[in-house]
Design an enzyme around this catalytic site. Sequence first.
Site, PDB file in Angstrom:
ATOM      1  N   LYS A  85      -0.529   5.259   8.546  1.00 14.38           N
ATOM      2  CA  LYS A  85       0.078   5.345   7.277  1.00 14.38           C
ATOM      3  C   LYS A  85      -0.787   5.316   6.185  1.00 14.38           C
ATOM      4  O   LYS A  85      -0.675   6.217   5.231  1.00 14.38           O
ATOM      5  CB  LYS A  85       1.268   4.141   7.048  1.00 14.38           C
ATOM      6  CG  LYS A  85       2.063   4.345   5.950  1.00 14.38           C
ATOM      7  CD  LYS A  85       2.436   3.052   5.549  1.00 14.38           C
ATOM      8  CE  LYS A  85       1.424   2.482   4.528  1.00 14.38           C
ATOM      9  NZ  LYS A  85       1.835   1.356   3.698  1.00 14.38           N
ATOM     10  N   THR A 119       0.928  -1.223  -0.027  1.00 15.84           N
ATOM     11  CA  THR A 119      -0.128   0.018  -0.050  1.00 15.84           C
ATOM     12  C   THR A 119       0.903   1.308   0.124  1.00 15.84           C
ATOM     13  O   THR A 119       1.543   1.516   1.127  1.00 15.84           O
ATOM     14  CB  THR A 119      -0.859  -0.163   0.975  1.00 15.84           C
ATOM     15  OG1 THR A 119      -2.057  -1.238   1.363  1.00 15.84           O
ATOM     16  CG2 THR A 119      -1.712   1.394   1.327  1.00 15.84           C
ATOM     17  N   LYS A 150      -7.544   1.415  -2.708  1.00 17.20           N
ATOM     18  CA  LYS A 150      -7.146   0.758  -1.364  1.00 17.20           C
ATOM     19  C   LYS A 150      -7.510   1.984  -0.527  1.00 17.20           C
ATOM     20  O   LYS A 150      -7.883   1.902   0.525  1.00 17.20           O
ATOM     21  CB  LYS A 150      -5.708   0.489  -1.377  1.00 17.20           C
ATOM     22  CG  LYS A 150      -5.425   0.076  -0.005  1.00 17.20           C
ATOM     23  CD  LYS A 150      -5.906  -0.966   0.555  1.00 17.20           C
ATOM     24  CE  LYS A 150      -5.489  -1.479   1.903  1.00 17.20           C
ATOM     25  NZ  LYS A 150      -4.128  -2.057   2.000  1.00 17.20           N
TER      26      LYS A 150
END
Length: 294
Positions: free
Chosen positions: A243, A100, A175
Site C-alpha cells: 500500500k 500513511t 514517509k
Amino acid sequence: MARIAFIGIGVMGGPMARHLSNAGHELVLFNRTRSKCEDWSVQNTDTEASIADTPADAAREAEIVISCVGNDDDLADVILGRDGVFKTLKQGALFIDHTTVSARIARQVSVEGKSVGVHCVDAPVSGGQAGAENGQLSIMCGGTDKAMQAARPIMAPYAARIVHVGGPGAGQQTKMANQIAIAGILGGLSEALRFAQASELNIEKVFEAISGGAAQSWQMDNRWHSMAEDRFDFGFAIDWMRKDLGLALEEVRNVGGSAPVAALIDQFYAEVQAMGGNRQDTSALVRRMQHKGK
C-alpha cells in the site's frame, strides 16, 4: 493536560493512546470496531478513557484530535464524512494524522481544516509496532509552523524523533522516501543473505564481518538472523508495505521522478503475496529466492 480524541485504536494507535494517557491527557476513543476500544480499556484499567459512538462525538469537546487509520478512504470518512471530526471540532483545535496516506489527501485535509479554523499536521511514523509500544517512533511532519508548535509536545510521549519537514503533505512525501529507501535496502539484504547461504559461508561470521562497515543498516542489524532462520513475524506486513509503495510510486509520477528499484521490489512483494506472505513482515522478501536445503 489536554482533552484528546484518538481515532483508530489499532496496533499502532493503541500504544500511542496509552502513552498519551500515561502522560496525563484525558482521552476519548473511537474505532469503527468498537470492541477494540473496549479491549484497550480492559488492558489499560488505570485510565479513564471514554468511548465515542462516532468521530464527530469524539471530537465534540476535544482540544486535539489524533487519527491513525488505514488509508485515504478511511481518513476521508472519519475526518470529512457525515459524522466526521470536522463537523464538531472547535475553532483553534489541533488535528494530527499519523496514517500513511497520499500527499493529495493530506493537503485536502489541511485545506478543509483551515476552512473550519483547525490547525492540521500530517505526521506519518516509522518504527513499527515495537516503536509505538516503546515510545520510540520517528515522526515526519508536514504543516504550518504554528500547527507544529502545538503538535510537538503532544507527540513527544511516543516519539524518539520529530522532524518538521515542510508544509502540508510534506510529511507524507517524506514517509514515501522512507519506504522507497527501505525497499531498496531489503532487496540488497535479501540477495546478500542468499548469496552467503549459496556459498555455504558461516552466516554469523558474514554478519560479523559486514555489519560493521558500509553495508550496515537497521534492517541488517535487526533482520539478518531472523531472515536466515525463515522467521517473518515482526509487525509491518507486506500488505501494508505494498500500500505504501503504491502511494510512493504514484507520487513519484506526480512529481516527474523515477523509482525503478522501488517499482521492481514492489513486484517482488507481489510474488511473496502470491506465496501466502501477505501478513508476514517486509523481510519476507527473501522468500522469493530459494537457497540450498530449501
